[in-house]
Design a protein around this motif. Structure first.
Motif, PDB file in Angstrom:
ATOM      1  N   PHE A  33       0.797  -1.286  -0.014  1.00 53.23           N
ATOM      2  CA  PHE A  33       0.150  -0.055  -0.162  1.00 53.23           C
ATOM      3  C   PHE A  33       0.934   1.296  -0.017  1.00 53.23           C
ATOM      4  O   PHE A  33       1.959   1.348   0.897  1.00 53.23           O
ATOM      5  CB  PHE A  33      -0.978   0.007   1.114  1.00 53.23           C
ATOM      6  N   VAL A  34       0.560   2.205  -0.848  1.00 51.04           N
ATOM      7  CA  VAL A  34       1.336   3.526  -1.176  1.00 51.04           C
ATOM      8  C   VAL A  34       0.602   4.635  -0.682  1.00 51.04           C
ATOM      9  O   VAL A  34      -0.570   4.766  -1.141  1.00 51.04           O
ATOM     10  CB  VAL A  34       1.957   3.576  -2.471  1.00 51.04           C
ATOM     11  N   ILE A  35       1.114   5.505  -0.054  1.00 47.40           N
ATOM     12  CA  ILE A  35       0.336   6.736   0.345  1.00 47.40           C
ATOM     13  C   ILE A  35       1.310   8.124  -0.060  1.00 47.40           C
ATOM     14  O   ILE A  35       2.389   8.028   0.400  1.00 47.40           O
ATOM     15  CB  ILE A  35       0.063   6.940   1.782  1.00 47.40           C
ATOM     16  N   CYS A  36       0.648   8.786  -0.877  1.00 50.23           N
ATOM     17  CA  CYS A  36       1.529  10.085  -1.210  1.00 50.23           C
ATOM     18  C   CYS A  36       0.964  11.299  -1.029  1.00 50.23           C
ATOM     19  O   CYS A  36       0.861  12.213  -1.751  1.00 50.23           O
ATOM     20  CB  CYS A  36       1.820  10.022  -2.835  1.00 50.23           C
ATOM     21  N   PRO A  43      -3.398   8.437   9.237  1.00 50.83           N
ATOM     22  CA  PRO A  43      -4.313   8.078   7.962  1.00 50.83           C
ATOM     23  C   PRO A  43      -4.860   6.642   8.189  1.00 50.83           C
ATOM     24  O   PRO A  43      -4.053   5.737   8.457  1.00 50.83           O
ATOM     25  CB  PRO A  43      -3.247   8.062   6.791  1.00 50.83           C
ATOM     26  N   THR A  44      -6.148   6.729   8.456  1.00 51.08           N
ATOM     27  CA  THR A  44      -6.833   5.288   8.898  1.00 51.08           C
ATOM     28  C   THR A  44      -6.350   4.171   7.569  1.00 51.08           C
ATOM     29  O   THR A  44      -6.513   3.183   7.798  1.00 51.08           O
ATOM     30  CB  THR A  44      -8.517   5.613   8.653  1.00 51.08           C
ATOM     31  N   THR A  45      -6.322   4.668   6.396  1.00 50.92           N
ATOM     32  CA  THR A  45      -6.029   3.602   5.348  1.00 50.92           C
ATOM     33  C   THR A  45      -4.746   3.022   5.526  1.00 50.92           C
ATOM     34  O   THR A  45      -4.866   1.762   5.123  1.00 50.92           O
ATOM     35  CB  THR A  45      -5.888   4.355   3.865  1.00 50.92           C
ATOM     36  N   THR A  54      -1.113  -5.992   4.505  1.00 44.38           N
ATOM     37  CA  THR A  54      -0.184  -5.393   3.729  1.00 44.38           C
ATOM     38  C   THR A  54       0.502  -4.363   4.126  1.00 44.38           C
ATOM     39  O   THR A  54       0.183  -3.407   4.879  1.00 44.38           O
ATOM     40  CB  THR A  54      -1.278  -4.754   2.698  1.00 44.38           C
ATOM     41  N   PRO A  55       1.731  -4.326   3.998  1.00 42.45           N
ATOM     42  CA  PRO A  55       2.841  -3.369   4.328  1.00 42.45           C
ATOM     43  C   PRO A  55       2.656  -1.943   3.660  1.00 42.45           C
ATOM     44  O   PRO A  55       2.069  -2.004   2.545  1.00 42.45           O
ATOM     45  CB  PRO A  55       4.262  -3.866   3.938  1.00 42.45           C
ATOM     46  N   SER A 356      -3.310  -9.705 -14.103  1.00 40.97           N
ATOM     47  CA  SER A 356      -2.743 -11.118 -14.344  1.00 40.97           C
ATOM     48  C   SER A 356      -2.187 -11.619 -12.929  1.00 40.97           C
ATOM     49  O   SER A 356      -1.607 -10.938 -12.067  1.00 40.97           O
ATOM     50  CB  SER A 356      -1.275 -10.553 -15.242  1.00 40.97           C
ATOM     51  N   ASN A 357      -2.087 -12.806 -13.064  1.00 40.39           N
ATOM     52  CA  ASN A 357      -1.496 -13.762 -11.604  1.00 40.39           C
ATOM     53  C   ASN A 357      -0.207 -13.381 -11.418  1.00 40.39           C
ATOM     54  O   ASN A 357       0.529 -13.571 -10.283  1.00 40.39           O
ATOM     55  CB  ASN A 357      -1.812 -15.157 -11.887  1.00 40.39           C
ATOM     56  N   GLU A 358       0.559 -13.100 -12.679  1.00 42.06           N
ATOM     57  CA  GLU A 358       2.128 -12.756 -12.430  1.00 42.06           C
ATOM     58  C   GLU A 358       2.584 -11.416 -11.952  1.00 42.06           C
ATOM     59  O   GLU A 358       3.330 -11.309 -11.547  1.00 42.06           O
ATOM     60  CB  GLU A 358       2.729 -13.022 -13.922  1.00 42.06           C
ATOM     61  N   ASN A 359       1.600 -10.555 -11.970  1.00 39.04           N
ATOM     62  CA  ASN A 359       1.724  -9.095 -11.629  1.00 39.04           C
ATOM     63  C   ASN A 359       1.505  -8.867 -10.088  1.00 39.04           C
ATOM     64  O   ASN A 359       0.565  -9.487  -9.406  1.00 39.04           O
ATOM     65  CB  ASN A 359       0.647  -8.107 -12.181  1.00 39.04           C
ATOM     66  N   LYS A 360       2.441  -8.021  -9.439  1.00 33.97           N
ATOM     67  CA  LYS A 360       2.268  -7.876  -8.064  1.00 33.97           C
ATOM     68  C   LYS A 360       1.196  -6.556  -8.095  1.00 33.97           C
ATOM     69  O   LYS A 360       1.147  -5.715  -9.221  1.00 33.97           O
ATOM     70  CB  LYS A 360       3.762  -7.298  -7.438  1.00 33.97           C
ATOM     71  N   VAL A 361       0.551  -6.174  -6.899  1.00 33.30           N
ATOM     72  CA  VAL A 361      -0.339  -5.032  -6.866  1.00 33.30           C
ATOM     73  C   VAL A 361       0.035  -4.035  -6.038  1.00 33.30           C
ATOM     74  O   VAL A 361       0.177  -4.257  -5.059  1.00 33.30           O
ATOM     75  CB  VAL A 361      -1.777  -5.485  -6.662  1.00 33.30           C
ATOM     76  N   ILE A 362       0.151  -2.866  -6.576  1.00 34.34           N
ATOM     77  CA  ILE A 362       0.486  -1.790  -5.712  1.00 34.34           C
ATOM     78  C   ILE A 362      -0.827  -0.830  -5.436  1.00 34.34           C
ATOM     79  O   ILE A 362      -1.534  -0.623  -6.379  1.00 34.34           O
ATOM     80  CB  ILE A 362       1.474  -0.738  -6.113  1.00 34.34           C
TER      81      ILE A 362
END
Length: 399
Positions: A33-36, A43-45, A54-55, A356-362
């Protein structure tokens, strides 16, 4: 921010949702998880993401880095996309099998409520607690207030919630005192006059009448901005009745002329005026009344029997720079409903989004995520830096 941004092929932009079960799926689907955000308190998120295992990484703004149960060093200076790219890659190559359990222990609504009840009871057990906020059951503070309401009642006490905006909730001792038409009028008058928090007479009278009848042992205030209450009228009544108050500051509004987030401006340390954000929320079209409003807050809060809670050390330190520096303060982290925000199977969601199953998710998630404060444009730029990787960026919260 330029609204004509282009969404790259490795990014998906999705609308805002209030479905908390769906949010838990988004968090569980993500590898990082990324926060900008340009500024945040606590932040609650970030809390919700970690409770789903999730880091979190992001920009080091406000109290954001204090949410991390892994390392505060995972947050880089604002705008440092290369540094953030490195943190993401580091997290993608690491495993944190106990993160969800740690986060649920630290950030559960029950843990938060227990700490607040300790604060309520410093001078003896308080049996009747009144919570006041702009919302109830929705938005970050509204969910906190509702969770406190349930946990206080579970402890064998009486609890009530008074709130100003949002749908009417039919539950025992939950009362929407705000009159919608008056809220709209308040917002309009604020834009014209430059003043905020000094209208909404009839809504505030309804709130005072509820307090008079409910007779709380203690009042727990959360947010009083958002055009729904007359702050001076309310606090004058509370002072007259000498009701003790715990006040959770979720932003900087109560010690600045008007700003929820003062960013690099330290005008509140003196007397405000010449406000660089006069046309930002709560906005004025022409007039800068911030010096007068800050002085009125000083006068109104004088002799109020209250203590302050902040969700982060960063905000506590900011309060300590203001005219409220001598008020008793404590840090209590925000809590969430961990029966909802925990790891869940999100394979179907991944399939529906065509990832795709091969992809990481951000994942990046925030209301109005493409606004300057929430920083969606930084996420889009970040996706460009990682366009050659097997990574999909998912941004949730487009208006």
């Amino acid at each position: 921010m330029d609204k004509n941004f282009n969404i790259p092929s490795n990014a998906i932009l999705l609308p805002k949702t209030t479905d908390q079960s769906l949010l838990a799926q988004y968090y569980s689907m993500a590898d990082v998880f990324v926060i900008c955000s340009k500024s945040e308190n606590f932040p609650t998120t970030c809390v919700e993401a970690q409770c789903c295992g999730t880091p979190v990484v992001g920009f080091d703004t406000g109290g954001t880095k204090e949410t991390s149960l892994i390392s505060e060093s995972d947050f880089v200076p604002y705008g440092d996309l290369e540094g953030l790219k490195g943190k993401i890659k580091e997290k993608l190559n690491s495993r944190y099998p106990d993160l969800a359990n740690q986060a649920q222990n630290e950030y559960s609504s029950a843990t938060m409520a227990r700490r607040y009840m300790e604060e309520y009871d410093k001078n003896g057990r308080k049996e009747r607690v009144l919570l006041i906020d702009v919302n109830c059951k929705n938005s970050s503070t509204g969910k906190i207030v509702y969770d406190l309401y349930k946990n206080i009642r579970a402890d064998g006490r009486e609890a009530a919630v008074c709130y100003g905006r949002g749908p009417k909730i039919i539950e025992e001792n939950i009362y929407k005192f705000g009159i919608d038409a008056e809220t709209y009028l308040h917002a309009g008058l604020s834009r014209i006059t430059g003043y905020n928090g000094c209208f909404s007479y009839f809504s505030t009278l309804r709130l005072i009448n509820f307090i008079e009848n409910y007779k709380p042992d203690i009042i727990h205030i959360h947010e009083l901005h958002a055009y729904f209450v007359n702050t001076k009228m309310l606090l004058s009544y509370i002072k007259e009745k000498d009701i003790p108050v715990i006040w959770t500051f979720h932003c900087e509004y109560m010690y600045t002329g008007k700003c929820g987030y003062a960013y690099e401006c330290n005008g509140f340390m003196d007397k405000c005026g010449n406000c660089p954000a006069v046309k930002e929320y709560p906005k004025s079209l022409w007039l800068d009344q911030t010096a007068k409003m800050l002085q009125e807050k000083k006068d109104t809060l004088k002799d109020l029997n209250f203590s302050i809670v902040t969700p982060s050390k960063w905000l506590r330190d900011r309060v300590g720079m203001s005219f409220l520096k001598n008020v008793e303060m404590r840090v209590i982290h925000n809590g969430i409903n961990t029966s909802i925000f925990r790891y869940v199977d999100a394979n179907l969601l991944r399939q529906e989004l065509g990832i795709s199953n091969e992809n990481k998710v951000i994942l990046a998630l925030a209301p109005n995520i493409m606004s300057e404060r929430k920083g969606g444009e930084w996420i889009i730029k970040l996706s460009g830096l990682l366009k050659d990787e097997n990574i999909t960026f998912v941004l949730v919260g487009e208006s």
